[in-house]
Design a protein around this motif. Structure first.
Motif, short mmCIF file in Angstrom:
data_model
loop_
_atom_site.label_atom_id
_atom_site.label_comp_id
_atom_site.label_asym_id
_atom_site.label_seq_id
_atom_site.Cartn_x
_atom_site.Cartn_y
_atom_site.Cartn_z
N PRO A 177 2.80 12.94 -14.61
CA PRO A 177 1.82 13.38 -15.61
C PRO A 177 2.08 12.73 -16.97
O PRO A 177 3.18 12.83 -17.52
N GLY A 178 1.06 12.06 -17.50
CA GLY A 178 1.18 11.45 -18.81
C GLY A 178 2.14 10.27 -18.88
O GLY A 178 2.53 9.85 -19.97
N GLN A 179 2.51 9.74 -17.73
CA GLN A 179 3.46 8.63 -17.72
C GLN A 179 2.84 7.37 -17.16
O GLN A 179 1.72 7.37 -16.65
N ASP A 180 3.57 6.27 -17.28
CA ASP A 180 3.10 5.00 -16.72
C ASP A 180 3.50 4.92 -15.25
O ASP A 180 4.46 5.56 -14.82
N PRO A 181 2.78 4.14 -14.48
CA PRO A 181 3.14 3.98 -13.06
C PRO A 181 4.50 3.30 -12.92
O PRO A 181 4.80 2.34 -13.61
N GLN A 182 5.29 3.83 -11.99
CA GLN A 182 6.61 3.27 -11.71
C GLN A 182 6.60 2.68 -10.30
O GLN A 182 6.20 3.34 -9.34
N PHE A 183 7.08 1.47 -10.19
CA PHE A 183 7.09 0.77 -8.90
C PHE A 183 8.07 1.43 -7.94
O PHE A 183 9.22 1.73 -8.29
N LEU A 184 7.63 1.63 -6.71
CA LEU A 184 8.49 2.22 -5.69
C LEU A 184 8.96 1.17 -4.68
O LEU A 184 10.16 0.98 -4.46
N ILE A 185 8.00 0.50 -4.04
CA ILE A 185 8.34 -0.41 -2.96
C ILE A 185 7.14 -1.29 -2.65
O ILE A 185 6.01 -0.93 -2.96
N SER A 186 7.40 -2.45 -2.07
CA SER A 186 6.31 -3.34 -1.70
C SER A 186 6.58 -4.00 -0.36
O SER A 186 7.73 -4.11 0.07
N PHE A 187 5.50 -4.45 0.27
CA PHE A 187 5.58 -5.10 1.57
C PHE A 187 4.69 -6.35 1.59
O PHE A 187 3.59 -6.35 1.02
N TYR A 188 5.20 -7.38 2.23
CA TYR A 188 4.42 -8.59 2.46
C TYR A 188 4.55 -8.94 3.92
O TYR A 188 5.66 -9.05 4.45
N LEU A 248 10.10 19.63 -6.34
CA LEU A 248 9.06 19.87 -7.34
C LEU A 248 8.77 18.61 -8.15
O LEU A 248 7.63 18.33 -8.50
N GLY A 249 9.82 17.86 -8.42
CA GLY A 249 9.69 16.65 -9.23
C GLY A 249 8.94 15.51 -8.55
O GLY A 249 8.64 14.51 -9.19
N ASP A 250 8.63 15.69 -7.28
CA ASP A 250 7.86 14.65 -6.57
C ASP A 250 6.37 14.79 -6.84
O ASP A 250 5.59 13.92 -6.45
N SER A 251 5.98 15.88 -7.49
CA SER A 251 4.57 16.07 -7.83
C SER A 251 4.13 14.95 -8.76
O SER A 251 4.70 14.77 -9.85
N ALA A 252 3.15 14.20 -8.34
CA ALA A 252 2.72 13.03 -9.10
C ALA A 252 1.50 12.43 -8.43
O ALA A 252 1.06 12.86 -7.36
N LEU A 253 0.97 11.41 -9.08
CA LEU A 253 -0.07 10.57 -8.47
C LEU A 253 0.63 9.39 -7.82
O LEU A 253 1.49 8.75 -8.44
N ARG A 266 -3.03 12.50 -5.10
CA ARG A 266 -2.38 13.47 -6.00
C ARG A 266 -1.58 14.45 -5.15
O ARG A 266 -2.16 15.20 -4.35
N LEU A 267 -0.27 14.41 -5.30
CA LEU A 267 0.63 15.29 -4.54
C LEU A 267 1.13 16.39 -5.45
O LEU A 267 1.63 16.14 -6.53
N LEU A 268 0.97 17.61 -4.97
CA LEU A 268 1.49 18.78 -5.68
C LEU A 268 2.49 19.48 -4.78
O LEU A 268 2.15 19.85 -3.65
#
Lengths: 113, 113
Positions: B39-50, B83-88, B109-111
């Motif tokens: 909430p109110g934050q910038d997107p943070q990179f998790l993982i990528s696949f090619y 609880l902290g996993d709640s995010a977009l 959106r995960l709650l």
């Protein structure tokens, strides 16, 4: 440590005015700098992007100014409209095959009629 | 034009439960990125696949895993939810490892309650 620093956090502009958002980066290896626009509840959408070999890029009302020596770049929105009200994120990445975007903290822009 | 599809759009889970998020990239895009936006934050990179192989890894918790399938869709599996996993959670796709533009989906959106 925020690799991409963005300011201001929020911005209020009158309709027809110029909106200016600034970003600074740390890693001189970054070679691609996009700006994304995000509306509430939506995914970020690419607005405009620039490579470091260019000092300015303009697309319609949106212009990126890039200062490689200062490691800074900025977004200018000319003739700002209420429909431009959104959150704007600058980002940086290294196009070396990994391409993960490092985002700034975002600027919430409100354009008042 | 076809866009990135994410499902589900909304998800409510209890603590310690598991969740699976799905991403369908733009046709012919072979690279998928996952980002988490608090909430109110910038997107943070998790993982990528090619091409179905993990290409980069960011700040993804060990409780999370992801993969890309033969049809290039990707799934993010989240276990022992907190609880902290709640995010977009956003998925983005691009064409090729050197593809500049990442196109973002609408997000899930995960709650976590």
């Amino acid at each position: 440590q925020q690799q991409v620093k963005q300011s201001p956090q929020s911005l209020i502009v009158q309709k027809g005015g110029i909106s200016i958002i600034n970003c600074a980066y740390e890693n001189t290896a970054f070679d691609y700098f996009p700006w994304y626009q995000q509306f509430p509840g939506k995914g970020p959408a690419l607005l405009i992007a620039i490579r470091p070999d260019v000092s300015e890029k303009k697309e319609g009302r949106f212009t990126i100014s890039f200062n490689k020596s200062a490691k800074q770049f900025s977004l200018h929105i000319m003739d700002s409209q209420p429909g431009d009200s959104a959150t704007y994120f600058c980002a940086a990445t290294l196009l070396n095959g990994y391409n993960k975007l490092i985002f700034g903290a975002g600027t919430r822009l409100a354009v008042h009629p | 034009a076809a866009g990135v599809i994410q499902s589900p759009r909304h998800l409510i889970k209890e603590k310690r439960e598991t969740a699976t998020l799905k991403c369908y990239p733009i046709p012919r895009h072979d690279t998928v990125y996952w980002y988490q936006q608090g909430p109110g934050q910038d997107p943070q990179f998790l993982i990528s696949f090619y091409e179905k192989m993990q290409s980069d890894k960011g700040s993804i918790p060990d409780r999370f895993s992801a993969q890309q399938f033969s049809d290039y869709h990707s799934e993010l599996n989240m276990s022992s939810l907190e609880l902290g996993d709640s995010a977009l959670y956003f998925c983005a796709s691009s064409f090729g490892l050197a593809g500049e533009t990442q196109y973002f989906g609408p997000g899930t959106r995960l709650l976590v309650l």
